[in-house]
Design a protein around this motif. Sequence first.
Motif, mmCIF file in Angstrom:
data_model
loop_
_atom_site.group_PDB
_atom_site.id
_atom_site.type_symbol
_atom_site.label_atom_id
_atom_site.label_comp_id
_atom_site.label_asym_id
_atom_site.label_seq_id
_atom_site.Cartn_x
_atom_site.Cartn_y
_atom_site.Cartn_z
ATOM 1 N N PRO A 16 -5.051 6.377 -1.891
ATOM 2 C CA PRO A 16 -3.956 6.707 -0.974
ATOM 3 C C PRO A 16 -2.765 7.311 -1.701
ATOM 4 O O PRO A 16 -1.989 8.059 -1.114
ATOM 5 C CB PRO A 16 -3.595 5.356 -0.355
ATOM 6 N N LYS A 17 -2.626 7.016 -2.990
ATOM 7 C CA LYS A 17 -1.489 7.545 -3.742
ATOM 8 C C LYS A 17 -1.481 9.070 -3.731
ATOM 9 O O LYS A 17 -0.437 9.690 -3.741
ATOM 10 C CB LYS A 17 -1.554 7.073 -5.197
ATOM 11 N N LEU A 34 -1.152 10.653 0.421
ATOM 12 C CA LEU A 34 0.074 10.596 1.214
ATOM 13 C C LEU A 34 1.150 11.439 0.542
ATOM 14 O O LEU A 34 1.249 11.480 -0.677
ATOM 15 C CB LEU A 34 0.554 9.146 1.336
ATOM 16 N N PRO A 71 4.495 12.077 -0.974
ATOM 17 C CA PRO A 71 5.443 11.108 -1.538
ATOM 18 C C PRO A 71 6.878 11.260 -1.034
ATOM 19 O O PRO A 71 7.654 10.326 -1.147
ATOM 20 C CB PRO A 71 5.360 11.371 -3.047
ATOM 21 N N THR A 127 8.474 9.833 4.876
ATOM 22 C CA THR A 127 8.219 8.436 5.225
ATOM 23 C C THR A 127 6.858 8.336 5.894
ATOM 24 O O THR A 127 6.323 9.309 6.431
ATOM 25 C CB THR A 127 9.281 7.876 6.197
ATOM 26 N N VAL A 128 6.327 7.121 5.834
ATOM 27 C CA VAL A 128 5.020 6.853 6.427
ATOM 28 C C VAL A 128 5.028 7.221 7.911
ATOM 29 O O VAL A 128 4.108 7.874 8.416
ATOM 30 C CB VAL A 128 4.690 5.359 6.233
ATOM 31 N N GLN A 130 4.824 10.900 8.675
ATOM 32 C CA GLN A 130 3.503 11.463 8.400
ATOM 33 C C GLN A 130 2.510 11.130 9.493
ATOM 34 O O GLN A 130 1.698 11.966 9.888
ATOM 35 C CB GLN A 130 2.985 10.971 7.045
ATOM 36 N N TYR A 167 8.627 4.714 2.279
ATOM 37 C CA TYR A 167 7.997 5.826 1.586
ATOM 38 C C TYR A 167 6.702 5.335 0.936
ATOM 39 O O TYR A 167 6.592 4.154 0.616
ATOM 40 C CB TYR A 167 8.937 6.405 0.530
ATOM 41 N N PRO A 168 5.750 6.241 0.723
ATOM 42 C CA PRO A 168 4.443 5.807 0.202
ATOM 43 C C PRO A 168 4.512 4.945 -1.061
ATOM 44 O O PRO A 168 3.715 4.032 -1.215
ATOM 45 C CB PRO A 168 3.724 7.125 -0.054
ATOM 46 N N HIS A 169 5.494 5.212 -1.951
ATOM 47 C CA HIS A 169 5.498 4.403 -3.186
ATOM 48 C C HIS A 169 5.968 2.979 -2.939
ATOM 49 O O HIS A 169 5.858 2.126 -3.803
ATOM 50 C CB HIS A 169 6.371 5.074 -4.254
ATOM 51 N N GLY A 220 -1.446 1.163 1.804
ATOM 52 C CA GLY A 220 -1.505 2.625 1.796
ATOM 53 C C GLY A 220 -2.799 3.112 2.422
ATOM 54 O O GLY A 220 -2.804 4.046 3.216
#
Lengths: 299, 255, 278
Positions: free
Chosen positions: C97-98, C101, C103, C106-107, C110, C149-151, C158
């Motif tokens: 998933p890193k 998505l 980076p 925001t989730v 997306q 956010y993805p991180h 994720g």
Amino acid sequence: MRAWLLSDAPASRRQARLGRLYAGWLTFRGNTLAMVGLAILAALVLCAAAAPWIAPQDPYAQDLAMRLKPIGTPGHLLGTDSLGRDILSRLIWGSRTTLYIVTLVALIAPVVGLLVGTVAGYAGGVWDAVLMRITDIFLAFPRLVLALAFVAALGAGIENAVLAISLTAWPPYARMARAETLTIRNSDFISAIRLQGAGPVRIITQHIWPLCLSSLIVRVTLDMAGIILAAAGLGFLGLGAQPPSPEWGAMISEGRRFILDHWWVATVPGLAIFTVSLAFNLLGDGLRDVLDPKSGGSK
Amino acid sequence: MLEVDGMNVWFGAGATHVDAVQGASFFVGRGESFGLVGESGSGKSTILRAITGLAPGWSGRVEVDGKPVYRDRRDRAFHKRVQMVFQDPYASLHPRHSVDRVLSETLRLHGMDAIDRRVPQLLEDVGLGPKFRFRYPHQLSGGQRQRVAIARALAGEPELLLLDEPTSALDVSVQAEILNLLADLRGERGLTYVMVSHDLAVVGHLCQRLAVMQSGRIVEMLDVEQLRRGRAEHPYSRALIAASVSGGRTARAAE
Amino acid sequence: MSLLDVENLRVSFDTSQGVVEAVRGISFSLGQERLGIVGESGSGKSMTGRAILRLVRPPGRVEADRIALEGQDLQSLGERQMRKVRGRRISMVMQDPKFSLNPVMTVGEQIMEAYLLHARDSRRAARRKALEMLEAVAIRDPERVMKAYPHEVSGGMGQRIMIAMMLIPDPRILIADEPTSALDVSVQRKVLSIMDGLVRDRGMGLIFISHDLNLVSEFCDRVLIMYAGRIVETCDAARLHEARHPYTRGLLNSLPRLDAPRARLEVLARDPAWAEGG
């Protein structure tokens, strides 16, 4: 012989090394443009080596009766300059100066850059901060201006021009080498050799340098054009090679006065600079493909 | 052989300070094979890195063969005695050094003689033929690379081998080959292993005792019998075992 | 009617050392079922998934006698129409998933974007739909995750977000390429059972690509075993242990097992004939 070189299971270190070189050569040979670059440079080296024999005239011999003759004059294939000297002969002798400058700069600048960059990158901390700030100071000045300042301080002359160009050329190499060192430093293969008890000197010279070297060589060959131009620029400004010695930049500078009526005096050395710069660029492109470790000897 | 007592490992300082391992203690006897099990971020690999000096920020007491290991000083004798095999064989070999160079440099660093004789011998020990001697890493498969990495670790004739997930980057059939090789080498040379893995089945295959780690702490010590019978006390160990055994369901039915 | 039909699919790469065939003429069809594709690295299993969606980049070449989605020939479609197929009718979940998505978004944005790309609807409705979807993949605090956010999310979360994103346009088929290989064992099964539940509720087809025989047998109805670009064996997932092909048997036997300790693991003896047969 070919089979021996490309053997799947070399019997000795020497055979393995030669085989790898040969495989690299095969890759390089496949790149036509790079081969053209190499051919031009080989011709340049030949010219410089055989200058006394192939130059039709003495490059210093003046003949005021024959001054500013156009291209194609019998006995002066590329014409003559304002003092009646044969341009072709001066061009051939001038290739020695060009090679001299190129070789010296290529020896000094990348080595200094590599040393500073890898030490800064690997040691980190205070070393990194100090070395990189020095690099930044050098980078803050326009290259030719800095070179001018050095030449002004050291005195005009070809050696000082080389020194000045080298001193201004190393900082980008240092930055590049440092960036690569930072990524290499934390990789497992460096950890592995540290666990074998290797010291920092061995790690930097044996393990980090070989990885920085390929991109450095490519970068240097691509920069060579700029270096030749900088040398020519200094020559043009009268701060490089001194008259009457034949140097391409200085020749353009002399021809400048006649550029409207006698274009060939400045154009011919200009074309020579252009050709050699182009050759280095082509070579650099080809080397990039060969030096990539994945394509190097994968046949 | 290896004693770790009250080990703390941390990264960074001040605001970025992170405790990776807290108060880990364990003991590994000579010739024993010990497993450290946990999920990513549990600190299991960090313990190995601290022992070898690759993670500089740690405290506690570590002894190898009765001799204390200091925080920032490790001598030749330590490196000769303790070696490590890394997880990713694609990252642990220098891309521009041939197998020959990797092994002969290592041998030289350990002050060995007769290098030209020892390199082919090492290759044979890990099941690679002499034709691999002058290959470069990109000419080798993952399993072959890991064999070279094992040969490198064996070059100094160590007594303690630290294995950091040595098979997790490999296909299962290659994993079986490497695990067999490791088992053989231990038998032949009387090596002591400390193996880090997230895979209980792999640890259960190669190790006699193991420690289960969760977020930087060792939560339980088990021997392999307890592991196989599922006799774990800590809920986290139980959950891990459950996950591994349900995976083995089909395999069990295969008998 | 089957959802997807693939006949004689081939993927080849032109390299300086000649043509390398990654997939060599495989055929299968997918109904409303969960189909597993198993094989080792280099067996061509991932290429198969990518080839169906036409995601193989040059110099890779895809050829097939037929690739049909619900009877419609996908090969005759242009790139524009193909883009509509991807996501809306066939979705794909990748390994890590890193990398899948964005980076810097925001989730929530997306997921909403994934929905709005394929549906004419207001942002408000998209937001409601995104929240629903996050709840469906068992995310406890969807409002908070929408703004993350993805991180800032863990690997398991994720991957659940990825699944939510891929399922929000209501595709007919989900291709999951090693969806849990980057995750810890305890999280793997949770993510898979969530995916499994959603796929079943919607009557979708699932292609589950993995190297892990155990996972595949647990979460699939039918399994294709690939070796060197070919399907060497097809069997019911529940009867994977009765597999006949020596390659499949070899894979099963080379796994170390907690419940049946052995001094030595069985090593796969590769037979060149496997690459030819099938």
